[in-house]
Design an enzyme around this catalytic site. Structure first.
Site, PDB file in Angstrom:
ATOM      1  N   ASN A 147      30.133 107.960 -80.351  1.00  0.00           N
ATOM      2  CA  ASN A 147      29.278 108.349 -80.854  1.00  0.00           C
ATOM      3  C   ASN A 147      27.761 109.501 -81.049  1.00  0.00           C
ATOM      4  OD1 ASN A 147      29.870 107.272 -83.281  1.00  0.00           O
ATOM      5  ND2 ASN A 147      29.558 108.260 -84.766  1.00  0.00           N
ATOM      6  N   GLU A 184      30.412  97.804 -89.186  1.00  0.00           N
ATOM      7  CA  GLU A 184      30.361  98.772 -89.218  1.00  0.00           C
ATOM      8  C   GLU A 184      31.041 100.022 -89.314  1.00  0.00           C
ATOM      9  OE1 GLU A 184      27.663  99.723 -90.440  1.00  0.00           O
ATOM     10  OE2 GLU A 184      26.240  97.748 -90.863  1.00  0.00           O
ATOM     11  N   GLY A 195      32.822 101.141 -86.128  1.00  0.00           N
ATOM     12  CA  GLY A 195      33.899 102.080 -85.017  1.00  0.00           C
ATOM     13  C   GLY A 195      34.830 102.311 -86.295  1.00  0.00           C
ATOM     14  N   SER A 196      36.553 102.127 -85.865  1.00  0.00           N
ATOM     15  CA  SER A 196      37.055 102.923 -86.560  1.00  0.00           C
ATOM     16  C   SER A 196      37.208 101.760 -87.608  1.00  0.00           C
ATOM     17  CB  SER A 196      38.179 103.220 -86.110  1.00  0.00           C
ATOM     18  OG  SER A 196      39.223 102.541 -85.951  1.00  0.00           O
ATOM     19  N   GLU A 253      39.788 110.722 -91.511  1.00  0.00           N
ATOM     20  CA  GLU A 253      38.433 110.728 -92.021  1.00  0.00           C
ATOM     21  C   GLU A 253      37.903 112.183 -90.898  1.00  0.00           C
ATOM     22  OE1 GLU A 253      35.794 107.960 -89.953  1.00  0.00           O
ATOM     23  OE2 GLU A 253      33.793 109.131 -90.067  1.00  0.00           O
ATOM     24  N   CYS A 305      29.370 109.020 -88.170  1.00  0.00           N
ATOM     25  CA  CYS A 305      30.073 108.261 -89.419  1.00  0.00           C
ATOM     26  C   CYS A 305      29.325 108.906 -90.590  1.00  0.00           C
ATOM     27  CB  CYS A 305      30.352 107.214 -89.352  1.00  0.00           C
ATOM     28  SG  CYS A 305      28.086 106.614 -89.147  1.00  0.00           S
TER      29      CYS A 305
END
Ligand code: NAD
Length: 453
Positions: free
Chosen positions: A112, A207, A185-186, A329, A241
């Site tokens: 992103n 993260e 990432g996720s 999310e 995020c």
């Protein structure tokens, strides 16, 4: 991959990266490489999801330049040995802590903010004296290729290299032994990385994401609050995020809030033509987001175009915790608005979900500020602001619970890629016999006395 890692391990073992001038020079090389290739970087990210030069500079490159500048000017201080007190028990020893690099590091980036999320951890890793393998996200193909090209042209792969690829390549990388894995990432993939790292007891920084709330109280400055909220939510089309995921607004100002939000979205004029809006990254995410749009709950927006992967900034009202949009999310330009009547109710709603990466509070009330900061656990956040806490490198950036493990930015980033080696250094001219046999009552008495200090 084996070859790359072996080459990096040999390079690390040569001790070259322990030299602070070497690290500074490598950071300068990265800075120059980014500056000289700005046109290429802009072009690539625009091709990937229409991110404009302004946004690319302000939300990606400028932050990297700032990171490099700070690291270069602080390396000698950050990497210096710190003396600490020893205590009478060990007199006449001295004690100190030596920051040492971990070794060969793997950095896995998200898509992103592809440049920022890939290079920011790399800058910290280099400053701390490690070698780095960067695996950028494969989704924005042009930015991944641009990063690979720039790194290849400017760095010895035995020190810093890019491995391009998707799930298969990442899983192959994860089978190797690293000294540190830094993943952005996720939460779902974070678990895969954590499991793989456990095989080799590799330390990780994860993260991750989550549902970051924005709480708007009746005492806030509504105009400025909404302006900042709308900017933070729809920047990068909500694919941030730390974007406010949903809003909890006090019931008494719900209508005013909705009207002001609509006005602000119109005034900020998010569009591809205006160069301040981006595409949804791919068809899968476009479809996922489209399914969250329940027509009868749309207060404003809701327009979509599958061909251009466009989703209009959208506000949903009368949303409950049970709605689809509250189950995961969002990571897109949809803003669900929920209401609360007491601050305890708002806190309970936030705390019913996993600990978020960020939390935003809009209020003038210092008692509410105090209460929220005490009763809600979150990675980082801001009061009467959105996103900007990330731009202060004195604030460690990272999640808590399901939103992440560890943190970085500024000195914290350096620490993340560093082992702090503790040393006690004792001369031999004095060697009191108190701890050696025979353990007489007198020696025990003496020991008790010494342990008091
Ligand atoms: P993702 O987890 O799908 O992908 C991240 C990386 O993992 C990519 O490099 C990808 O190639 C790799 N990957 C994907 N599936 C994998 C698998 N099965 N095995 C091994 N590797 C795999 O995340 P994303 O879609 O790139 O980013 C979106 C998520 O990241 C959101 O949840 C967002 O909140 C979070 N995020 C967090 C931060 C942060 O700083 N905390 C920043 C950006 C994004």
């Amino acid at each position: 991959m084996n070859q790359i890692i072996t080459a990096q391990r040999n390079f690390f073992n040569s001790q070259a990266t322990k030299n602070l001038h070497f690290r500074k020079a490598q950071l300068k090389t990265l800075q120059k490489a980014l500056e000289q290739n700005e046109a290429l970087l802009h072009e690539a990210i625009y091709k990937d999801f229409k991110k404009s030069e302004f946004d690319n500079y302000s939300t990606e490159l400028s932050l990297l330049y700032k990171d490099i500048k700070e690291a270069r000017s602080s390396i000698f201080q950050w990497a210096s040995r710190k003396n600490v007190s020893t205590g009478i028990l060990n007199f006449p020893a001295s004690s100190y802590i030596i920051p040492e690099p971990l070794g060969v590091c793997l950095v896995i980036g998200a898509w992103n903010y592809p440049y920022q999320l890939s290079f920011a951890p790399v800058i910290a890793a280099i400053a701390a004296g490690n070698t780095v393998i960067l695996k950028p996200s494969e989704l924005p193909t042009n930015t991944a290729a641009a990063m690979a090209k720039i790194v290849k042209e400017n760095f010895d792969p035995a020190f810093f290299t890019v491995v391009e690829g998707g799930v298969e390549e990442t899983q192959e990388l994860l089978k190797q032994k690293f000294d540190k894995i830094f993943f952005t990432g996720s939460t779902k993939v974070g678990k895969i990385v954590y499991k793989a790292a456990a095989e080799n007891l590799t330390p990780v920084t994860l993260e991750l994401g989550g549902k970051s709330p924005a709480i708007v109280t009746e005492s806030c400055n509504l105009k400025v609050s909404v302006k900042r909220l709308v900017w933070g939510k729809f920047l990068n089309a909500g694919q941030t995020c730390i974007a406010p995921d949903y809003v909890l607004v006090h019931k008494s100002i719900e209508q005013q809030f909705l009207e002001q939000t609509k006005e602000e979205i119109i005034s900020q004029y998010f569009s591809f033509e205006n160069d301040n809006y981006v595409q949804i990254i791919n068809d899968r995410n476009f479809e996922r987001l489209s399914k969250m749009l329940v027509p009868e709950k749309i207060y404003y927006g809701g327009e979509t175009n599958a061909e251009t992967r466009y989703i209009q900034p959208t506000v949903m009202q009368n949303v409950t915790m049970e709605d689809a949009v509250m189950q995961e999310e969002i990571f897109g330009p949809i803003l669900p608005v929920l209401t609360y009547e007491t601050i305890e109710e708002a806190i309970a709603k936030v705390n019913s979900l996993p600990k978020p990466l960020s939390c935003y509070l809009f209020t003038k009330s210092s008692s509410i500020k105090k209460k929220i900061l005490k009763e809600i656990s979150f990675g980082g956040g801001a009061i009467n602001e959105t996103l900007m806490h990330l731009s202060n490198s004195n604030l460690p950036f990272g999640g808590v619970g399901r939103s992440g493990i560890g943190s970085y930015h500024g000195h914290t980033g350096f620490k993340t890629f560093t082992h702090y080696k503790s040393v006690m250094d004792k001369p031999t001219w004095l060697d009191p016999s108190i701890r050696y046999s025979p353990h007489t009552p007198f020696r025990l008495k003496l020991m008790r006395w010494f342990m008091k200090f």
